[in-house]
Design a protein around this motif. Sequence first.
Motif, mmCIF file in Angstrom:
data_model
loop_
_atom_site.group_PDB
_atom_site.id
_atom_site.type_symbol
_atom_site.label_atom_id
_atom_site.label_comp_id
_atom_site.label_asym_id
_atom_site.label_seq_id
_atom_site.Cartn_x
_atom_site.Cartn_y
_atom_site.Cartn_z
ATOM 1 N N HIS A 157 34.573 -35.272 -28.840
ATOM 2 C CA HIS A 157 34.866 -34.049 -29.594
ATOM 3 C C HIS A 157 36.160 -34.279 -30.351
ATOM 4 O O HIS A 157 37.173 -34.663 -29.760
ATOM 5 C CB HIS A 157 35.030 -32.871 -28.623
ATOM 6 C CG HIS A 157 35.424 -31.583 -29.282
ATOM 7 N ND1 HIS A 157 34.507 -30.662 -29.732
ATOM 8 C CD2 HIS A 157 36.652 -31.054 -29.564
ATOM 9 C CE1 HIS A 157 35.134 -29.620 -30.249
ATOM 10 N NE2 HIS A 157 36.433 -29.835 -30.158
ATOM 11 N N HIS A 158 36.128 -34.101 -31.659
ATOM 12 C CA HIS A 158 37.388 -34.239 -32.396
ATOM 13 C C HIS A 158 37.549 -33.142 -33.439
ATOM 14 O O HIS A 158 36.589 -32.532 -33.896
ATOM 15 C CB HIS A 158 37.570 -35.630 -33.008
ATOM 16 C CG HIS A 158 36.400 -36.186 -33.714
ATOM 17 N ND1 HIS A 158 36.142 -37.530 -33.790
ATOM 18 C CD2 HIS A 158 35.391 -35.593 -34.393
ATOM 19 C CE1 HIS A 158 35.043 -37.733 -34.480
ATOM 20 N NE2 HIS A 158 34.583 -36.578 -34.863
ATOM 21 N N ASP A 196 38.007 -26.562 -27.230
ATOM 22 C CA ASP A 196 39.202 -26.294 -28.016
ATOM 23 C C ASP A 196 39.968 -25.070 -27.523
ATOM 24 O O ASP A 196 40.891 -24.606 -28.194
ATOM 25 C CB ASP A 196 38.844 -26.111 -29.495
ATOM 26 C CG ASP A 196 38.541 -27.434 -30.180
ATOM 27 O OD1 ASP A 196 39.146 -28.449 -29.783
ATOM 28 O OD2 ASP A 196 37.698 -27.463 -31.087
ATOM 29 N N THR A 242 30.069 -39.087 -35.447
ATOM 30 C CA THR A 242 29.730 -37.680 -35.210
ATOM 31 C C THR A 242 29.290 -37.024 -36.514
ATOM 32 O O THR A 242 29.569 -37.519 -37.605
ATOM 33 C CB THR A 242 30.950 -36.914 -34.660
ATOM 34 O OG1 THR A 242 32.025 -37.031 -35.594
ATOM 35 C CG2 THR A 242 31.369 -37.456 -33.311
ATOM 36 N N ASN A 282 31.716 -24.530 -35.928
ATOM 37 C CA ASN A 282 32.768 -25.502 -35.629
ATOM 38 C C ASN A 282 34.068 -25.291 -36.395
ATOM 39 O O ASN A 282 34.809 -26.248 -36.625
ATOM 40 C CB ASN A 282 32.251 -26.920 -35.921
ATOM 41 C CG ASN A 282 31.902 -27.122 -37.391
ATOM 42 O OD1 ASN A 282 31.549 -26.172 -38.086
ATOM 43 N ND2 ASN A 282 32.002 -28.349 -37.864
ATOM 44 N N TYR A 338 31.795 -26.313 -28.295
ATOM 45 C CA TYR A 338 32.874 -26.457 -29.274
ATOM 46 C C TYR A 338 34.046 -25.545 -28.908
ATOM 47 O O TYR A 338 35.200 -25.968 -28.826
ATOM 48 C CB TYR A 338 32.365 -26.095 -30.673
ATOM 49 C CG TYR A 338 31.696 -27.229 -31.410
ATOM 50 C CD1 TYR A 338 32.444 -28.091 -32.212
ATOM 51 C CD2 TYR A 338 30.323 -27.432 -31.337
ATOM 52 C CE1 TYR A 338 31.843 -29.131 -32.899
ATOM 53 C CE2 TYR A 338 29.709 -28.463 -32.018
ATOM 54 C CZ TYR A 338 30.475 -29.311 -32.804
ATOM 55 O OH TYR A 338 29.876 -30.339 -33.484
ATOM 56 N N ALA A 354 35.737 -28.947 -36.528
ATOM 57 C CA ALA A 354 35.490 -29.823 -35.383
ATOM 58 C C ALA A 354 34.163 -30.544 -35.541
ATOM 59 O O ALA A 354 33.277 -30.106 -36.282
ATOM 60 C CB ALA A 354 35.494 -29.021 -34.084
ATOM 61 N N GLN A 394 31.356 -33.064 -32.931
ATOM 62 C CA GLN A 394 31.086 -33.375 -31.530
ATOM 63 C C GLN A 394 29.802 -34.179 -31.410
ATOM 64 O O GLN A 394 28.876 -34.018 -32.208
ATOM 65 C CB GLN A 394 30.960 -32.067 -30.745
ATOM 66 C CG GLN A 394 30.910 -32.215 -29.239
ATOM 67 C CD GLN A 394 30.806 -30.855 -28.570
ATOM 68 O OE1 GLN A 394 29.780 -30.534 -27.973
ATOM 69 N NE2 GLN A 394 31.862 -30.045 -28.660
ATOM 70 N N ARG A 424 27.266 -35.857 -28.075
ATOM 71 C CA ARG A 424 27.022 -36.183 -26.668
ATOM 72 C C ARG A 424 26.399 -37.569 -26.614
ATOM 73 O O ARG A 424 25.314 -37.802 -27.144
ATOM 74 C CB ARG A 424 26.127 -35.118 -26.034
ATOM 75 C CG ARG A 424 26.760 -33.731 -26.173
ATOM 76 C CD ARG A 424 26.091 -32.651 -25.368
ATOM 77 N NE ARG A 424 26.705 -31.350 -25.652
ATOM 78 C CZ ARG A 424 26.543 -30.268 -24.923
ATOM 79 N NH1 ARG A 424 25.765 -30.310 -23.854
ATOM 80 N NH2 ARG A 424 27.136 -29.132 -25.254
ATOM 81 N N SER A 471 41.207 -36.442 -30.851
ATOM 82 C CA SER A 471 39.903 -36.707 -30.231
ATOM 83 C C SER A 471 39.989 -36.422 -28.745
ATOM 84 O O SER A 471 40.932 -36.853 -28.076
ATOM 85 C CB SER A 471 39.482 -38.165 -30.429
ATOM 86 O OG SER A 471 39.251 -38.472 -31.784
#
Length: 349
Positions: A254-255, A210, A173, A230, A206, A242, A244, A246, A189
Amino acid sequence: MRGEYKVPGGKLVAVELETADGRITEAFVSGDFFLEPDEALEDINAALLGLHTDAKVDDIAASISQRLPDEAHLIGFSPEAVGIAVRRALGHASRWEDHRFDLIPPVTMDPRMHVALDEVLAGEMARGEIGPSLRFWEWDRPLVVIGSFQSYRNEIDDEGRERHGIDVVRRITGGGAMFMEPGNCITYSLIVPASLVEGLSFQRAYEYLDDWVMGALAELGIRAHYVPVNDIVSEKGKIAGAAQRRLAGGVVLHHVTMAYDIDADKMLEVLRIGREKMSDKGTTSANKRVDPMRSQSGLPRDQVIEAFLSHFEGRYDVSRRGYTEAELAAAQELVDTKFSTKEWTHRIP
């Protein structure tokens, strides 16, 4: 058909629809939002009529914006929020409540394994072998995790890295570097279907993914909010960042990494960019630490993580589990063939 969307930090939007021959024939929007003038609600409903059932969020929002009078004020929601609710009503998007999540507590291992497990679990989900998951990292050695698009030499001071015995791995990412020593961060994650963020911009996605952790932080007495794109911040400053991506197969990775108790002096000897980023934060004194989660929660790190797990467990349909032998073996293979190689780590010199 009915769809709902709760705007992060805003109001609930609900839409009830009927369709025929691939078009919306009836539409009724409701919610706890505020709207002036009152008659503008009829304009929003009318803007949905005749739209194709495959219309994207942007198309729906544009139709509403064009129909609304100039003096209309939407408070707590937006044309985009209505569009997301419409997409959900039409079955194109899903809600948190539509899924059962695997909840994986921390397992201590080489941090490169956690980087690889993101890719392994995302692949399993894309193939339909597992459902969505939330998992927490735990690591047995220090490591710097750099973003997919960062320059190694611009980020890393190799002399400082070698002096402190810290290796580097590149994740899949984007975003910035994560300075990780055992016990200094809280990292998790989320691996979810793209339908969960369908119609959301990257920035909104984002915040949406969260939203649960904002509730968990609130229970710990920490009032936090998102700062685009983020960053998670409290009244006392930044808590977390964060990243992310796709992925193919309709999967979103997403972590988030939260600073629990970081040795800022050591971090600034290892990260070049970190020196510039920290230059306006007064972190020049000896033994300065970056510890928002420790100081603001007043709790040991393991208790904070357990509070996060419990909050997520109480909020959604979850099942706790560990990693399978096959997942760990696949992750180890990725560590050996990709994440430990110079070709990957230095792919952007």
